[in-house]
Design a protein around this motif. Structure first.
Motif, PDB file in Angstrom:
ATOM      1  N   LEU A 397       0.834  -1.209   0.000  1.00 10.13           N
ATOM      2  CA  LEU A 397       0.000   0.000   0.000  1.00 10.13           C
ATOM      3  C   LEU A 397       0.867   1.257   0.000  1.00 10.13           C
ATOM      4  CD1 LEU A 397      -2.802  -1.034   2.522  1.00 10.13           C
ATOM      5  CD2 LEU A 397      -3.122  -0.500   0.101  1.00 10.13           C
ATOM      6  N   TYR A 398       1.912   1.237   0.800  1.00 14.13           N
ATOM      7  CA  TYR A 398       2.790   2.417   0.871  1.00 14.13           C
ATOM      8  C   TYR A 398       3.382   2.730  -0.497  1.00 14.13           C
ATOM      9  CZ  TYR A 398       6.732   5.392   2.154  1.00 14.13           C
ATOM     10  OH  TYR A 398       7.640   6.424   2.224  1.00 14.13           O
ATOM     11  N   HIS A 399       3.890   1.706  -1.159  1.00  8.22           N
ATOM     12  CA  HIS A 399       4.524   1.941  -2.460  1.00  8.22           C
ATOM     13  C   HIS A 399       3.515   2.271  -3.556  1.00  8.22           C
ATOM     14  CE1 HIS A 399       8.687   1.231  -1.388  1.00  8.22           C
ATOM     15  NE2 HIS A 399       8.285   0.231  -0.624  1.00  8.22           N
ATOM     16  N   SER A 400       2.240   1.915  -3.343  1.00  7.48           N
ATOM     17  CA  SER A 400       1.226   2.293  -4.337  1.00  7.48           C
ATOM     18  C   SER A 400       0.956   3.795  -4.310  1.00  7.48           C
ATOM     19  CB  SER A 400      -0.081   1.528  -4.088  1.00  7.48           C
ATOM     20  OG  SER A 400      -0.789   2.047  -2.975  1.00  7.48           O
ATOM     21  N   GLN A 425      -5.126  -4.935  11.131  1.00  5.25           N
ATOM     22  CA  GLN A 425      -3.709  -5.191  11.393  1.00  5.25           C
ATOM     23  C   GLN A 425      -2.811  -4.501  10.355  1.00  5.25           C
ATOM     24  OE1 GLN A 425      -6.098  -7.777  11.879  1.00  5.25           O
ATOM     25  NE2 GLN A 425      -5.861  -7.197  14.023  1.00  5.25           N
ATOM     26  N   ILE A 426      -3.255  -4.442   9.105  1.00  4.05           N
ATOM     27  CA  ILE A 426      -2.484  -3.748   8.075  1.00  4.05           C
ATOM     28  C   ILE A 426      -2.330  -2.278   8.438  1.00  4.05           C
ATOM     29  CG2 ILE A 426      -2.520  -2.991   5.656  1.00  4.05           C
ATOM     30  CD1 ILE A 426      -3.906  -5.715   5.023  1.00  4.05           C
ATOM     31  N   LYS A 427      -3.393  -1.660   8.902  1.00  6.18           N
ATOM     32  CA  LYS A 427      -3.324  -0.258   9.343  1.00  6.18           C
ATOM     33  C   LYS A 427      -2.321  -0.081  10.470  1.00  6.18           C
ATOM     34  CE  LYS A 427      -7.259   1.679  10.296  1.00  6.18           C
ATOM     35  NZ  LYS A 427      -8.642   1.765  10.832  1.00  6.18           N
ATOM     36  N   GLN A 428      -2.347  -0.988  11.433  1.00  6.81           N
ATOM     37  CA  GLN A 428      -1.415  -0.900  12.566  1.00  6.81           C
ATOM     38  C   GLN A 428       0.031  -1.020  12.097  1.00  6.81           C
ATOM     39  OE1 GLN A 428      -2.906  -4.109  14.921  1.00  6.81           O
ATOM     40  NE2 GLN A 428      -4.551  -2.912  15.848  1.00  6.81           N
ATOM     41  N   MET A 429       0.284  -1.985  11.213  1.00  9.56           N
ATOM     42  CA  MET A 429       1.640  -2.164  10.713  1.00  9.56           C
ATOM     43  C   MET A 429       2.072  -0.971   9.873  1.00  9.56           C
ATOM     44  SD  MET A 429       2.406  -4.851  12.220  1.00  9.56           S
ATOM     45  CE  MET A 429       4.080  -4.572  11.670  1.00  9.56           C
ATOM     46  N   PHE A 430       1.156  -0.399   9.111  1.00  5.68           N
ATOM     47  CA  PHE A 430       1.466   0.763   8.278  1.00  5.68           C
ATOM     48  C   PHE A 430       1.971   1.911   9.158  1.00  5.68           C
ATOM     49  CE2 PHE A 430       0.854   4.462   5.658  1.00  5.68           C
ATOM     50  CZ  PHE A 430       0.999   4.026   4.354  1.00  5.68           C
ATOM     51  N   THR A 431       1.259   2.175  10.238  1.00  7.43           N
ATOM     52  CA  THR A 431       1.656   3.255  11.147  1.00  7.43           C
ATOM     53  C   THR A 431       3.010   2.953  11.780  1.00  7.43           C
ATOM     54  OG1 THR A 431      -0.669   3.739  11.635  1.00  7.43           O
ATOM     55  CG2 THR A 431       0.976   4.580  13.183  1.00  7.43           C
ATOM     56  N   GLN A 432       3.211   1.698  12.169  1.00 12.72           N
ATOM     57  CA  GLN A 432       4.463   1.319  12.821  1.00 12.72           C
ATOM     58  C   GLN A 432       5.647   1.420  11.859  1.00 12.72           C
ATOM     59  OE1 GLN A 432       4.259  -2.462  14.803  1.00 12.72           O
ATOM     60  NE2 GLN A 432       6.483  -2.660  14.963  1.00 12.72           N
ATOM     61  N   MET A 433       5.436   1.038  10.608  1.00 13.34           N
ATOM     62  CA  MET A 433       6.526   1.008   9.638  1.00 13.34           C
ATOM     63  C   MET A 433       6.844   2.370   9.040  1.00 13.34           C
ATOM     64  SD  MET A 433       5.309  -2.536   7.782  1.00 13.34           S
ATOM     65  CE  MET A 433       6.489  -2.543   6.422  1.00 13.34           C
ATOM     66  N   TYR A 434       5.841   3.235   8.899  1.00  8.50           N
ATOM     67  CA  TYR A 434       6.044   4.483   8.156  1.00  8.50           C
ATOM     68  C   TYR A 434       5.743   5.744   8.970  1.00  8.50           C
ATOM     69  CZ  TYR A 434       6.202   1.023   4.481  1.00  8.50           C
ATOM     70  OH  TYR A 434       6.517  -0.079   3.737  1.00  8.50           O
ATOM     71  N   GLN A 435       5.418   5.602  10.243  1.00  8.09           N
ATOM     72  CA  GLN A 435       5.184   6.745  11.129  1.00  8.09           C
ATOM     73  C   GLN A 435       4.108   7.698  10.602  1.00  8.09           C
ATOM     74  OE1 GLN A 435       8.732   5.844  10.448  1.00  8.09           O
ATOM     75  NE2 GLN A 435       8.092   4.434  12.071  1.00  8.09           N
ATOM     76  N   ILE A 457     -14.019   2.850   4.043  1.00  9.08           N
ATOM     77  CA  ILE A 457     -13.672   1.429   4.160  1.00  9.08           C
ATOM     78  C   ILE A 457     -12.552   1.238   5.185  1.00  9.08           C
ATOM     79  CG2 ILE A 457     -12.722  -0.577   2.946  1.00  9.08           C
ATOM     80  CD1 ILE A 457     -13.919   0.659   0.351  1.00  9.08           C
ATOM     81  N   VAL A 458     -11.538   2.087   5.104  1.00 12.42           N
ATOM     82  CA  VAL A 458     -10.388   1.955   6.000  1.00 12.42           C
ATOM     83  C   VAL A 458     -10.790   2.243   7.435  1.00 12.42           C
ATOM     84  CG1 VAL A 458      -8.174   3.031   6.614  1.00 12.42           C
ATOM     85  CG2 VAL A 458      -8.657   2.429   4.234  1.00 12.42           C
TER      86      VAL A 458
END
Length: 460
Positions: A397-400, A425-435, A457-458
């Protein structure tokens, strides 16, 4: 030693009545690796539980409390604090791939720190973790599967009422896009199929055709994707990835390397019934070499899916992979294909850990060195899903959305396909990985009704 993946938030549960008469270990043998003591726990005649070895830090010196409470009031050495758990040997350190963060659907434990590693070792690949850990039991299946979607089935659902709302939103001059968004973003896929059927029954018209005539661009693509059954949408995405000039290899990787056996078999059958084509033949026509072989292996849907980890096999596989790559001149690609296409994801995670001890290098890093192009991306996608599937999708998602322009098809496909599975969980990881939050990045990269529907949706 501590129990990986345990306890749930709030501490260990009581185990009244343990152990059963004659049982030789507590918990039952093989379940949580607590050493058996002849005669069982507690010793015959009552008394307290014996103390653990000094290095374990668990339980507190002096032993377990008397039966009737576990643990004793006040806790024990190494006890998890609220919302967290103590580091355990072999815990991943890098953000993204490892222990999930605290949040809905998880036990509420925290990411272990770098100091929790046993023995140190080489630097990890950012986002994927995985170096020199010691063997540890696989987490219970219930914890492995504790995922959560942002879209849940609506209570008090009425397909006829929703069909009427959609009809009014498209009737006459102009379209009430907000009314459409309110319905489609708050119904499960199964409920949307019922709305579609009710619409045709009530009005003698095809809902999808009406939506296509009223909408355009990205909002049209997003809403039509939401109304496709999940299996059909995956099959449709694969067909379009291989249709016409050129092939969208990243779409093939994203779908075929991440789905379960059952999902893949359903996709293969749907591809045949809906498009009259054999997916394996299309893959052979549109790809080549080791990448083709990997995708053909994936579309068989025969991966081992048991949750039990065989650590001896993990050690053997790690040695085999080392000898097929880093340990020789050249690369035996078929060995990598065999291991990564057949082993269960928990088994692959153990293999990654064993490989780090043997090669003094992360397996993902070795694949970077030994492979290139699409086969490299495919092999890494499999391993990334074994280590942390939500983080794999967070990265996609980040790279998209990163840089100039937006890969809207990838953004739509992941948001839609994961919305009822693990988007929380994807949202949680997104925040953790990309601040930054996923919603923030979507809001800055999209606009209008398209943005509103994605954000609905998100979830905020």
């Amino acid at each position: 030693m501590s129990y990986p993946g345990y306890p749930p938030s709030g501490g260990y549960p009581a185990f009244p009545g343990y152990p059963p008469t004659g049982q030789e270990s507590y918990p039952p043998a093989g379940q949580f690796s607590y050493p058996a003591v002849p005669g069982g726990y507690p010793p015959a005649g009552g008394g307290t539980f014996p103390a653990a070895p000094p290095t374990a830090g668990f339980p507190a010196p002096g032993g377990f409390p008397a039966p009737g409470g576990f643990p004793a009031p006040g806790g024990y050495t190494g006890a998890p604090q609220a919302g967290g758990m103590p580091p355990y040997p072999g815990a991943p350190t890098a953000p993204g791939f490892g222990v999930p963060p605290a949040g809905p659907g998880f036990g509420g434990y925290q990411q272990p720190s770098a100091q929790s590693y046993a023995g140190g070792g080489p630097a990890q690949i950012p986002g994927y973790g995985g170096q020199a850990p010691s063997p540890m039991p696989a987490p219970p299946a219930a914890m492995v599967q504790c995922t959560q979607g942002t879209i849940q089935a609506a209570p008090d659902f009425n397909a006829e009422r929703d069909a009427e709302i959609l009809r009014k939103a498209m009737k006459g001059f102009g379209t009430d896009e907000q009314a459409i968004i309110n319905v489609v973003a708050n119904r499960s896929n199964d409920q949307r199929q019922k709305i579609k059927a009710a619409f045709k029954t009530m009005y003698g018209k095809d809902l999808i055709k009406d939506l296509k005539s009223e909408l355009s661009g990205n909002i049209e693509e997003l809403i039509l994707a939401l109304f496709m059954p999940g299996t059909y949408y995956d099959a449709w995405s694969l067909r379009h990835a291989m249709k016409g000039a050129g092939t969208q290899e990243r779409v093939l990787i994203e779908i075929l390397c991440t789905r379960t056996n059952q999902e893949i078999r359903e996709i293969v059958n749907c591809y045949k019934s809906e498009f009259g084509r054999d997916i394996e033949q299309d893959i052979r026509s549109d790809t080549s070499g080791h990448f083709e072989r990997l995708l053909v292996s994936m579309c068989q849907g025969n991966r081992d899916e048991t949750q039990t980890v065989d650590y001896q096999k993990a050690q053997e596989d790690a040695q085999r992979l080392y000898q097929a790559g880093e340990g020789k001149l050249g690369t035996d690609e078929s060995c990598f294909n065999m291991v990564l296409a057949t082993r269960s994801f928990p088994q692959l995670k153990a293999t990654v850990e064993a490989y780090s001890r043997i090669a003094n290098r992360d397996l993902l890093s070795s694949i970077d060195r030994e492979f290139s192009g699409n086969v490299e991306r495919g092999l890494k996608a499999i391993l990334q899903c074994a280590l942390n599937r939500p983080a794999f999708f967070a990265e996609r998602l980040y790279h998209s959305m990163k840089g100039a322009g937006t890969d809207d098809s990838t953004l739509i496909r992941i948001i839609v396909t994961r919305s009822e599975i693990d988007l929380v969980q994807i949202k949680q990881m997104f925040t953790q990985m990309y601040q930054k939050t996923l919603a923030t990045m979507i809001a800055s990269d999209t606009s209008g009704d398209y943005r509103r529907l994605l954000l609905a949706i998100v979830g905020q």
